[in-house]
Design a protein around this motif. Structure first.
Motif, PDB file in Angstrom:
ATOM      1  N   LEU A  27      69.638  53.745  12.540  1.00 50.42           N
ATOM      2  CA  LEU A  27      69.693  54.218  13.917  1.00 50.42           C
ATOM      3  C   LEU A  27      69.186  53.152  14.876  1.00 50.42           C
ATOM      4  N   THR A  28      69.798  53.073  16.052  1.00 48.80           N
ATOM      5  CA  THR A  28      69.387  52.106  17.071  1.00 48.80           C
ATOM      6  C   THR A  28      69.169  52.809  18.397  1.00 48.80           C
ATOM      7  N   LEU A  29      68.217  52.299  19.180  1.00 46.30           N
ATOM      8  CA  LEU A  29      67.910  52.832  20.500  1.00 46.30           C
ATOM      9  C   LEU A  29      67.865  51.699  21.514  1.00 46.30           C
ATOM     10  N   ALA A  30      68.473  51.950  22.681  1.00 45.52           N
ATOM     11  CA  ALA A  30      68.442  50.966  23.762  1.00 45.52           C
ATOM     12  C   ALA A  30      68.693  51.695  25.077  1.00 45.52           C
ATOM     13  N   THR A  31      68.401  51.026  26.188  1.00 45.67           N
ATOM     14  CA  THR A  31      68.682  51.570  27.520  1.00 45.67           C
ATOM     15  C   THR A  31      69.382  50.514  28.353  1.00 45.67           C
ATOM     16  N   ASP A  32      69.985  50.950  29.450  1.00 45.13           N
ATOM     17  CA  ASP A  32      70.706  50.011  30.309  1.00 45.13           C
ATOM     18  C   ASP A  32      69.809  49.353  31.348  1.00 45.13           C
ATOM     19  N   VAL A  33      68.564  49.805  31.468  1.00 43.39           N
ATOM     20  CA  VAL A  33      67.623  49.225  32.426  1.00 43.39           C
ATOM     21  C   VAL A  33      66.305  48.948  31.725  1.00 43.39           C
ATOM     22  N   ALA A  34      65.531  48.020  32.309  1.00 45.14           N
ATOM     23  CA  ALA A  34      64.231  47.679  31.735  1.00 45.14           C
ATOM     24  C   ALA A  34      63.123  48.555  32.291  1.00 45.14           C
ATOM     25  N   GLN A  35      63.370  49.211  33.437  1.00 47.20           N
ATOM     26  CA  GLN A  35      62.375  50.062  34.072  1.00 47.20           C
ATOM     27  C   GLN A  35      63.066  51.052  34.993  1.00 47.20           C
ATOM     28  N   PRO A  40      58.570  60.537  44.343  1.00 53.35           N
ATOM     29  CA  PRO A  40      58.239  61.954  44.146  1.00 53.35           C
ATOM     30  C   PRO A  40      58.576  62.855  45.323  1.00 53.35           C
ATOM     31  N   VAL A  41      59.876  63.086  45.538  1.00 56.70           N
ATOM     32  CA  VAL A  41      60.333  64.008  46.575  1.00 56.70           C
ATOM     33  C   VAL A  41      61.450  64.873  45.991  1.00 56.70           C
ATOM     34  N   PRO A  42      61.685  66.066  46.553  1.00 58.69           N
ATOM     35  CA  PRO A  42      62.748  66.942  46.045  1.00 58.69           C
ATOM     36  C   PRO A  42      64.108  66.258  46.043  1.00 58.69           C
ATOM     37  N   CYS A  43      64.855  66.445  44.989  1.00 58.51           N
ATOM     38  CA  CYS A  43      66.216  65.922  44.826  1.00 58.51           C
ATOM     39  C   CYS A  43      66.283  64.402  44.716  1.00 58.51           C
ATOM     40  N   SER A  44      65.149  63.742  44.660  1.00 61.32           N
ATOM     41  CA  SER A  44      65.170  62.295  44.476  1.00 61.32           C
ATOM     42  C   SER A  44      65.014  62.012  42.993  1.00 61.32           C
ATOM     43  N   THR A  45      66.120  61.799  42.316  1.00 63.82           N
ATOM     44  CA  THR A  45      66.078  61.532  40.890  1.00 63.82           C
ATOM     45  C   THR A  45      66.623  60.144  40.603  1.00 63.82           C
ATOM     46  N   SER A  46      65.999  59.502  39.676  1.00 63.91           N
ATOM     47  CA  SER A  46      66.492  58.235  39.165  1.00 63.91           C
ATOM     48  C   SER A  46      66.870  58.486  37.719  1.00 63.91           C
ATOM     49  N   GLY A  47      67.266  57.445  37.036  1.00 66.08           N
ATOM     50  CA  GLY A  47      67.628  57.683  35.653  1.00 66.08           C
ATOM     51  C   GLY A  47      68.008  56.423  34.911  1.00 66.08           C
ATOM     52  N   PHE A  48      68.464  56.639  33.713  1.00 72.20           N
ATOM     53  CA  PHE A  48      68.879  55.534  32.862  1.00 72.20           C
ATOM     54  C   PHE A  48      69.921  56.030  31.878  1.00 72.20           C
ATOM     55  N   GLU A  49      70.537  55.107  31.187  1.00 75.17           N
ATOM     56  CA  GLU A  49      71.517  55.442  30.163  1.00 75.17           C
ATOM     57  C   GLU A  49      70.902  55.180  28.805  1.00 75.17           C
ATOM     58  N   LEU A  50      70.764  56.223  28.015  1.00 75.31           N
ATOM     59  CA  LEU A  50      70.254  56.078  26.659  1.00 75.31           C
ATOM     60  C   LEU A  50      71.409  55.694  25.741  1.00 75.31           C
ATOM     61  N   ARG A  51      71.213  54.637  24.979  1.00 75.23           N
ATOM     62  CA  ARG A  51      72.235  54.157  24.050  1.00 75.23           C
ATOM     63  C   ARG A  51      71.741  54.396  22.627  1.00 75.23           C
ATOM     64  N   PHE A  52      72.302  55.416  22.005  1.00 76.41           N
ATOM     65  CA  PHE A  52      71.869  55.914  20.710  1.00 76.41           C
ATOM     66  C   PHE A  52      72.941  55.563  19.687  1.00 76.41           C
ATOM     67  N   GLY A  53      72.623  54.630  18.780  1.00 74.09           N
ATOM     68  CA  GLY A  53      73.659  54.112  17.909  1.00 74.09           C
ATOM     69  C   GLY A  53      73.378  54.198  16.419  1.00 74.09           C
ATOM     70  N   ASN A  54      74.408  53.891  15.651  1.00 75.74           N
ATOM     71  CA  ASN A  54      74.347  53.858  14.194  1.00 75.74           C
ATOM     72  C   ASN A  54      74.895  52.506  13.731  1.00 75.74           C
ATOM     73  N   SER A  55      74.007  51.661  13.263  1.00 73.52           N
ATOM     74  CA  SER A  55      74.419  50.320  12.821  1.00 73.52           C
ATOM     75  C   SER A  55      74.788  50.284  11.346  1.00 73.52           C
ATOM     76  N   GLY A  56      74.675  51.419  10.668  1.00 71.12           N
ATOM     77  CA  GLY A  56      74.961  51.471   9.244  1.00 71.12           C
ATOM     78  C   GLY A  56      76.447  51.573   8.935  1.00 71.12           C
ATOM     79  N   LYS A  57      76.733  51.757   7.652  1.00 72.99           N
ATOM     80  CA  LYS A  57      78.119  51.823   7.190  1.00 72.99           C
ATOM     81  C   LYS A  57      78.526  53.250   6.843  1.00 72.99           C
ATOM     82  N   THR A  58      77.604  54.169   7.047  1.00 75.42           N
ATOM     83  CA  THR A  58      77.869  55.572   6.741  1.00 75.42           C
ATOM     84  C   THR A  58      77.610  56.431   7.964  1.00 75.42           C
ATOM     85  N   ALA A  59      78.495  57.349   8.237  1.00 71.79           N
ATOM     86  CA  ALA A  59      78.308  58.247   9.378  1.00 71.79           C
ATOM     87  C   ALA A  59      77.091  59.135   9.153  1.00 71.79           C
TER      88      ALA A  59
END
Length: 276
Positions: A27-35, A40-59
């Motif tokens: 299993l591998t984990l990565a994100t598209d941003v470093a930070q 802290p205000v209503p409706c002010s959301t930030s975020g990131f992209e979680l990259r969840f992978g499988n580097s193996g040869k078996t599903a």
């Protein structure tokens, strides 16, 4: 035993492994941003992209667990997925800092198998309103929310433009054909309020006369009781300003009664409250 055999056979057909025999090292984990930076205000959301992978040869079937502690709010804390060999799943994760969160450094920890990833989060200083709008940056609740497009905080985000409706701003209830509904803002301490401005839906595609709020009450919480300080009936405009003898209130509520579209939805683009 027969049920176990069926599970094993199904896993073989899918090219997957039997649950419990996941290759944790693949299993591998990565994100598209470093930070991630959050305000802290209503409706002010930030975020990131979680990259969840499988580097193996078996599903594999695998889980990724996200933890932000008690100070931050995440759109999801678990990502569970079937991962074919060499595949990386990309999942958007929203991050929110509730009002009152102290500025500073925080972190989000993601774990999957034997893998662990820590993503720094920087919470900034809350902005200061200079317009006199008492409803800006304060906690907001509603009788219901038509999520994910029309949250209650969309009615206090500072955006009055109905052309942004369903894109970046506005509250819509989730109980079609049922009235009354309500939208409420609460103050940190009692405030003198003498005017409430309500911006209802009024865009080129959806004019107020056809889709905006028609009837509502403006209510103020004075002490332990709610008082109706203004009534609006037969409205067809995008903006309706209600002025009344100032009251010292801990909260302001809009109690919606009817829409110009008939018994459908309550739609508020922005709610503002002023001393006078």
């Amino acid at each position: 035993m027969r049920a176990r055999a069926i599970v094993v056979l199904a896993a073989m057909v899918l090219g997957a492994v039997v649950p419990g025999s996941v290759d944790r090292q693949s299993l591998t984990l990565a994100t598209d941003v470093a930070q991630v930076a959050v305000t802290p205000v209503p409706c002010s959301t930030s975020g990131f992209e979680l990259r969840f992978g499988n580097s193996g040869k078996t599903a594999v079937y695998a889980d990724a667990f996200l933890d932000a502690g008690t100070s931050l709010t995440l759109s999801r804390k678990l990502v569970s997925s079937y991962l074919p060999p060499g595949y990386t799943l990309k999942v958007p994760i929203s991050v929110n800092a509730p009002r009152g969160t102290a500025p500073g450094s925080y972190s989000i920890v993601v774990k999957a198998g034997s893998q662990k990833l820590t993503l720094p989060v920087q919470v900034g200083e809350p902005p200061t309103d200079t317009t006199g709008n008492l409803a800006r940056y304060v906690p907001v609740t509603a009788s219901s929310e038509h999520l994910p497009v029309y949250p209650a905080c969309g009615a206090v985000d500072g955006d009055r433009d109905s052309e942004h409706w369903a894109k970046t701003t506005g509250w819509n209830d989730a109980t079609k054909g049922t009235f009354p509904d309500w939208l409420q803002v609460a103050f940190d301490q009692p405030q003198s309020v003498g005017r409430v401005d309500l911006y209802t839906l009024n865009s080129k595609q959806y004019p107020a006369a056809g889709y905006g709020l028609k009837d509502w009450d403006v209510q103020a919480q004075v002490g332990a009781t709610w008082q109706t300080v203004a009534e609006v009936r037969g409205n067809t405009a995008g903006l309706k300003s209600s002025t009344f003898t100032p009251v010292t209130a801990t909260a302001i509520r809009i109690r919606t009664l009817a829409s110009n579209e008939g018994p459908t939805y309550s739609r508020i683009v922005e709610l503002e409250a002023y001393r006078s």
